[in-house]
Motif scaffolding. Structure first.
Motif, PDB file in Angstrom:
ATOM      1  N   LYS A  11      35.601  48.805  44.375  1.00 12.55           N
ATOM      2  CA  LYS A  11      36.962  49.343  44.450  1.00 12.55           C
ATOM      3  C   LYS A  11      38.050  48.282  44.292  1.00 12.55           C
ATOM      4  O   LYS A  11      39.219  48.615  44.107  1.00 12.55           O
ATOM      5  CB  LYS A  11      37.151  50.068  45.784  1.00 12.55           C
ATOM      6  N   LYS A  12      37.684  46.989  44.397  1.00 11.90           N
ATOM      7  CA  LYS A  12      38.696  45.934  44.320  1.00 11.90           C
ATOM      8  C   LYS A  12      38.285  44.866  43.312  1.00 11.90           C
ATOM      9  O   LYS A  12      38.100  43.696  43.660  1.00 11.90           O
ATOM     10  CB  LYS A  12      38.911  45.309  45.704  1.00 11.90           C
ATOM     11  N   PRO A  13      38.153  45.230  42.036  1.00 11.37           N
ATOM     12  CA  PRO A  13      37.762  44.233  41.033  1.00 11.37           C
ATOM     13  C   PRO A  13      38.873  43.216  40.795  1.00 11.37           C
ATOM     14  O   PRO A  13      40.061  43.535  40.872  1.00 11.37           O
ATOM     15  CB  PRO A  13      37.508  45.072  39.786  1.00 11.37           C
ATOM     16  N   LEU A  14      38.464  42.005  40.474  1.00  5.09           N
ATOM     17  CA  LEU A  14      39.437  40.965  40.116  1.00  5.09           C
ATOM     18  C   LEU A  14      39.789  41.054  38.640  1.00  5.09           C
ATOM     19  O   LEU A  14      40.903  40.687  38.242  1.00  5.09           O
ATOM     20  CB  LEU A  14      38.863  39.574  40.419  1.00  5.09           C
ATOM     21  N   PHE A  15      38.828  41.518  37.825  1.00  3.83           N
ATOM     22  CA  PHE A  15      39.010  41.550  36.379  1.00  3.83           C
ATOM     23  C   PHE A  15      38.517  42.873  35.811  1.00  3.83           C
ATOM     24  O   PHE A  15      37.663  43.543  36.408  1.00  3.83           O
ATOM     25  CB  PHE A  15      38.221  40.412  35.702  1.00  3.83           C
ATOM     26  N   VAL A  16      39.036  43.227  34.660  1.00  4.06           N
ATOM     27  CA  VAL A  16      38.470  44.330  33.892  1.00  4.06           C
ATOM     28  C   VAL A  16      37.081  43.898  33.446  1.00  4.06           C
ATOM     29  O   VAL A  16      36.884  42.779  32.968  1.00  4.06           O
ATOM     30  CB  VAL A  16      39.350  44.652  32.666  1.00  4.06           C
TER      31      VAL A  16
END
Length: 257
Positions: free
Chosen positions: A232-237
């Motif tokens: 739910k909290k990605p840093l990047f695509v």
């Protein structure tokens, strides 16, 4: 205003996962399902009793576990009852022979052991060694701010919560930070990538790090909150393996109450 800036020196891995270890005698009492009674009809419990009677090292570490059945709260209470039963046995059977250096009720054992092997209290006696356990192998400066997540270089076996050896420097950083300031608490946030987290792998990985801090660092579990955030909290695509790898992470957020 952001929290105060902290700086410290951390030790390289020097606990049970270090290359240099003090000689250790380790034994266990095993328990029946949902029980905290030490049954000496079990051969391994009788063997442990015999080993204790011959043990010369007076300082002990006790770690109590449960199997995977039941809630976290229930398992913690059961582990505490098993820990207390072990202490009472030691005190009654070997009066004044042993001192308890550290005692930890861990609750559920997150290892790959069978459930019957998880229902236990480990009794560990460490002997003196030429290498002091607090000896500094190397130093590295690390900074953090209160209430601000920091990324940790902690890696796991693919699809599992088993920690790779390359992760122990940052695990040691967590241990030393919490030891240095007893007023600190930490939230460990587990993150995965790529689709759903139906098996809660992110939470299992965060729990695994918590268990290491409690077991190896003797940090109170009440100071550590392990949370799984899934993807739910990605840093990047996630358009490359590099970005997917970066999204698979554990973060630590230090705070004070």
């Amino acid at each position: 205003m952001k929290g105060l800036l902290h700086s410290l020196f951390i030790l390289a891995p020097i606990l049970s996962f270090a290359q240099t270890k003090a000689p250790v005698d380790s034994m266990s009492f095993y328990f029946e399902f949902n029980s905290h009674v030490i049954n000496f009809q079990y051969p391994h419990n009788s063997d442990t009793k015999t080993k204790l009677s011959k043990l010369k090292e007076p300082s002990l570490v006790l770690r109590a576990y449960t199997d995977s059945t039941g809630s976290k709260e229930y398992n913690l209470k059961l582990a505490e009852a098993r820990l207390e039963a072990t202490k009472q046995f030691l005190d009654k059977t070997y009066p004044k022979q042993f001192s308890i250096r550290t005692e930890v009720a861990i609750g559920e054992d997150l290892s790959q052991r069978s459930d019957s092997d998880k229902r236990r209290v480990d009794i560990i006696a460490s002997h003196s060694s030429k290498t002091n356990s607090t000896e500094i192998a190397s130093k590295k400066k690390r900074t953090f701010e209160l209430n601000v997540p920091i990324q940790l270089k902690i890696q796991f076996v693919y699809g599992r919560d088993e920690v790779l050896k390359s992760s122990y420097e940052d695990i040691q950083f967590l241990i030393e930070t919490l030891r240095e300031d007893p007023t600190l608490y930490v939230v460990l946030g587990g993150h995965v990538c790529c689709g759903t987290d139906s098996k809660n792998l992110s939470g299992m990985r965060a729990d695994r790090i918590k268990q290491i801090l409690v077991m190896e660092g003797n940090i109170s579990g009440s100071r550590i909150n392990a949370v799984g955030f899934g993807n739910k909290k990605p840093l990047f695509v996630e358009d490359s393996e590099e970005h997917r790898q970066a999204n698979r992470r554990v973060e630590a957020t230090f705070y004070k109450k």
